[in-house]
Design a protein around this motif. Structure first.
Motif, PDB file in Angstrom:
ATOM      1  N   GLU A 159      -8.206 -12.247 -12.995  1.00  0.00           N
ATOM      2  CA  GLU A 159      -7.376 -13.428 -12.734  1.00  0.00           C
ATOM      3  C   GLU A 159      -6.000 -13.331 -13.383  1.00  0.00           C
ATOM      4  O   GLU A 159      -5.194 -14.247 -13.258  1.00  0.00           O
ATOM      5  N   ARG A 160      -5.736 -12.240 -14.069  1.00  0.00           N
ATOM      6  CA  ARG A 160      -4.457 -12.102 -14.769  1.00  0.00           C
ATOM      7  C   ARG A 160      -3.446 -11.386 -13.883  1.00  0.00           C
ATOM      8  O   ARG A 160      -3.715 -10.307 -13.352  1.00  0.00           O
ATOM      9  N   ARG A 161      -2.284 -11.987 -13.727  1.00  0.00           N
ATOM     10  CA  ARG A 161      -1.236 -11.458 -12.865  1.00  0.00           C
ATOM     11  C   ARG A 161      -0.216 -10.660 -13.668  1.00  0.00           C
ATOM     12  O   ARG A 161       0.153 -11.026 -14.778  1.00  0.00           O
ATOM     13  N   TYR A 162       0.250  -9.561 -13.087  1.00  0.00           N
ATOM     14  CA  TYR A 162       1.301  -8.751 -13.693  1.00  0.00           C
ATOM     15  C   TYR A 162       2.449  -8.594 -12.704  1.00  0.00           C
ATOM     16  O   TYR A 162       2.237  -8.387 -11.503  1.00  0.00           O
ATOM     17  N   ASP A 163       3.665  -8.660 -13.217  1.00  0.00           N
ATOM     18  CA  ASP A 163       4.841  -8.300 -12.429  1.00  0.00           C
ATOM     19  C   ASP A 163       4.918  -6.779 -12.387  1.00  0.00           C
ATOM     20  O   ASP A 163       5.026  -6.120 -13.427  1.00  0.00           O
ATOM     21  N   SER A 164       4.873  -6.226 -11.197  1.00  0.00           N
ATOM     22  CA  SER A 164       4.873  -4.777 -11.038  1.00  0.00           C
ATOM     23  C   SER A 164       5.970  -4.357 -10.070  1.00  0.00           C
ATOM     24  O   SER A 164       6.185  -5.009  -9.045  1.00  0.00           O
ATOM     25  N   GLN A 165       6.640  -3.280 -10.394  1.00  0.00           N
ATOM     26  CA  GLN A 165       7.685  -2.750  -9.527  1.00  0.00           C
ATOM     27  C   GLN A 165       7.103  -1.648  -8.636  1.00  0.00           C
ATOM     28  O   GLN A 165       6.243  -0.877  -9.072  1.00  0.00           O
ATOM     29  N   TRP A 166       7.614  -1.600  -7.416  1.00  0.00           N
ATOM     30  CA  TRP A 166       7.118  -0.653  -6.413  1.00  0.00           C
ATOM     31  C   TRP A 166       8.310   0.016  -5.750  1.00  0.00           C
ATOM     32  O   TRP A 166       9.300  -0.624  -5.431  1.00  0.00           O
TER      33      TRP A 166
ATOM     34  N   GLY B  31       6.497  -7.290  -7.365  1.00  0.00           N
ATOM     35  CA  GLY B  31       5.487  -8.209  -6.863  1.00  0.00           C
ATOM     36  C   GLY B  31       4.292  -8.280  -7.777  1.00  0.00           C
ATOM     37  O   GLY B  31       4.329  -7.795  -8.916  1.00  0.00           O
ATOM     38  N   ASP B  32       3.227  -8.885  -7.277  1.00  0.00           N
ATOM     39  CA  ASP B  32       2.049  -9.163  -8.096  1.00  0.00           C
ATOM     40  C   ASP B  32       1.009  -8.059  -7.983  1.00  0.00           C
ATOM     41  O   ASP B  32       0.638  -7.638  -6.880  1.00  0.00           O
ATOM     42  N   LEU B  33       0.522  -7.614  -9.144  1.00  0.00           N
ATOM     43  CA  LEU B  33      -0.717  -6.865  -9.234  1.00  0.00           C
ATOM     44  C   LEU B  33      -1.637  -7.641 -10.171  1.00  0.00           C
ATOM     45  O   LEU B  33      -1.174  -8.413 -11.013  1.00  0.00           O
ATOM     46  N   TRP B  34      -2.941  -7.396 -10.051  1.00  0.00           N
ATOM     47  CA  TRP B  34      -3.904  -8.262 -10.732  1.00  0.00           C
ATOM     48  C   TRP B  34      -4.926  -7.461 -11.526  1.00  0.00           C
ATOM     49  O   TRP B  34      -5.379  -6.399 -11.104  1.00  0.00           O
TER      50      TRP B  34
ATOM     51  N   THR C  47      -4.943  -4.239  -9.379  1.00  0.00           N
ATOM     52  CA  THR C  47      -5.342  -4.382  -7.981  1.00  0.00           C
ATOM     53  C   THR C  47      -4.258  -5.079  -7.179  1.00  0.00           C
ATOM     54  O   THR C  47      -3.680  -6.076  -7.621  1.00  0.00           O
ATOM     55  N   TYR C  48      -3.997  -4.534  -6.009  1.00  0.00           N
ATOM     56  CA  TYR C  48      -3.077  -5.138  -5.047  1.00  0.00           C
ATOM     57  C   TYR C  48      -3.901  -5.899  -4.016  1.00  0.00           C
ATOM     58  O   TYR C  48      -4.856  -5.368  -3.442  1.00  0.00           O
ATOM     59  N   TRP C  49      -3.531  -7.159  -3.790  1.00  0.00           N
ATOM     60  CA  TRP C  49      -4.180  -7.991  -2.774  1.00  0.00           C
ATOM     61  C   TRP C  49      -3.124  -8.542  -1.833  1.00  0.00           C
ATOM     62  O   TRP C  49      -2.125  -9.107  -2.270  1.00  0.00           O
ATOM     63  N   HIS C  50      -3.360  -8.408  -0.537  1.00  0.00           N
ATOM     64  CA  HIS C  50      -2.450  -9.015   0.440  1.00  0.00           C
ATOM     65  C   HIS C  50      -3.129  -9.035   1.799  1.00  0.00           C
ATOM     66  O   HIS C  50      -3.551  -7.984   2.318  1.00  0.00           O
ATOM     67  N   ASP C  51      -3.234 -10.211   2.400  1.00  0.00           N
ATOM     68  CA  ASP C  51      -3.771 -10.378   3.756  1.00  0.00           C
ATOM     69  C   ASP C  51      -5.100  -9.648   3.943  1.00  0.00           C
ATOM     70  O   ASP C  51      -5.311  -8.928   4.932  1.00  0.00           O
ATOM     71  N   GLY C  52      -5.999  -9.819   2.980  1.00  0.00           N
ATOM     72  CA  GLY C  52      -7.317  -9.206   3.081  1.00  0.00           C
ATOM     73  C   GLY C  52      -7.386  -7.759   2.646  1.00  0.00           C
ATOM     74  O   GLY C  52      -8.465  -7.161   2.637  1.00  0.00           O
ATOM     75  N   VAL C  53      -6.247  -7.171   2.287  1.00  0.00           N
ATOM     76  CA  VAL C  53      -6.221  -5.790   1.808  1.00  0.00           C
ATOM     77  C   VAL C  53      -6.365  -5.786   0.290  1.00  0.00           C
ATOM     78  O   VAL C  53      -5.643  -6.496  -0.415  1.00  0.00           O
ATOM     79  N   GLU C  54      -7.303  -5.005  -0.203  1.00  0.00           N
ATOM     80  CA  GLU C  54      -7.494  -4.844  -1.641  1.00  0.00           C
ATOM     81  C   GLU C  54      -7.403  -3.356  -1.969  1.00  0.00           C
ATOM     82  O   GLU C  54      -8.153  -2.544  -1.434  1.00  0.00           O
ATOM     83  N   LEU C  55      -6.461  -3.003  -2.841  1.00  0.00           N
ATOM     84  CA  LEU C  55      -6.198  -1.592  -3.101  1.00  0.00           C
ATOM     85  C   LEU C  55      -5.993  -1.365  -4.602  1.00  0.00           C
ATOM     86  O   LEU C  55      -5.136  -2.007  -5.210  1.00  0.00           O
ATOM     87  N   PRO C  56      -6.764  -0.456  -5.205  1.00  0.00           N
ATOM     88  CA  PRO C  56      -6.519  -0.133  -6.615  1.00  0.00           C
ATOM     89  C   PRO C  56      -5.191   0.597  -6.772  1.00  0.00           C
ATOM     90  O   PRO C  56      -4.846   1.465  -5.968  1.00  0.00           O
TER      91      PRO C  56
END
Length: 267
Positions: A87-94, A81-84, A46-55
């Protein structure tokens, strides 16, 4: 040769998109908004940023590679950046990726940034780094080469109007294309530009001999029903006079993203 350009929306419609790519099997696929998370075993993050949640499909790049096993794949990251997963964070490339059928030789290529530089320490706020990729291919049947380039243009929270950064982006894209193209080459430039049809971006690309196929052929936008906002244009495909267009379409069905695939057959 058959080219497809698509913003893959992070693989959100994976179950429809992957079968579509397998069946379509384009000679060249220019894919934007690609996720690559080598350390993740999960299918979804899941991507989270400024209230945006996107699978996000965690290993979207690898899955497209498996769907197109006869293609050479190049992934061009713009940021990590971070994907989740809870509660577990992953380093993800975009970034974006280019897929070329193995039987078509790549005789030149260049990857570069049209805005900013690679961000290794997070996606950050907009405007974020943006990359572009160009390949020079040789067509044995026709006995000439063609350059295909794509980018994912800057997102601006205020809209798709022209900004100084977007005009600089367009000039950098034009410079990258010209640095790869040889004299007499066919040139195709495509992608999710994130600009309006009246943008001065097209003046800059017109100056290097390119004309857009989306707006000049009467297509009323490039967005699907999954895009809920106003403004139906985002994606464009431009060609020079050396490209013999046999067929071009903005594909409405099936809907495999919030963007429509752009499909070009050319000689």
């Amino acid at each position: 040769m058959r080219l497809m350009c698509l913003n893959g929306w992070g693989g959100k419609l994976h179950d429809l998109l992957i079968p579509y790519l397998k069946v379509s099997d384009p000679d060249v696929l220019c894919l934007q908004e690609v996720i690559h998370t080598p350390t993740a075993d999960q299918a979804w993050l899941t991507y989270w940023h400024d209230g945006v949640e996107l699978p996000q499909r965690a290993n979207f790049f690898s899955e497209v590679c498996r769907a197109l096993p006869d293609h050479v794949a190049v992934f061009c990251p713009a940021a990590r950046g971070d994907l989740w997963d809870a509660e577990r964070r992953y380093d993800s490339q975009w970034g974006l990726a280019t897929f070329v059928r193995r039987s078509i030789p790549i005789i030149g290529q260049k990857q570069g940034f049209v805005h900013g530089e690679f961000s290794a320490d997070g996606y950050g706020n907009h405007p974020r780094p943006r990359s572009a990729h160009a390949v020079r291919l040789y067509d044995f049947g026709k006995g000439h080469s063609v350059v295909i380039a794509h980018m994912h243009g800057l997102r601006d929270v205020d809209g798709k109007h022209d900004t100084e950064a977007r005009l600089i982006q367009a000039q950098r894209l034009a410079d990258l294309v010209q640095s790869v193209a040889g004299q007499g080459d066919g040139v195709i430039v495509c992608g999710d530009f994130n600009v309006l049809p009246e943008s001065r971006t097209f003046d800059i690309l017109r100056a290097i001999g390119l004309a857009d196929l989306v707006t000049t052929r009467g297509f009323a936008g490039t967005r699907t029903s999954h895009y809920r906002k106003s403004g139906r244009y985002a994606d464009y495909m431009l060609v020079n006079a050396a490209v013999n267009v046999a067929f071009f379409d903005v594909v409405r069905e099936p809907e495999v993203s919030d963007h429509c695939p752009l499909v070009l057959e050319f000689e």
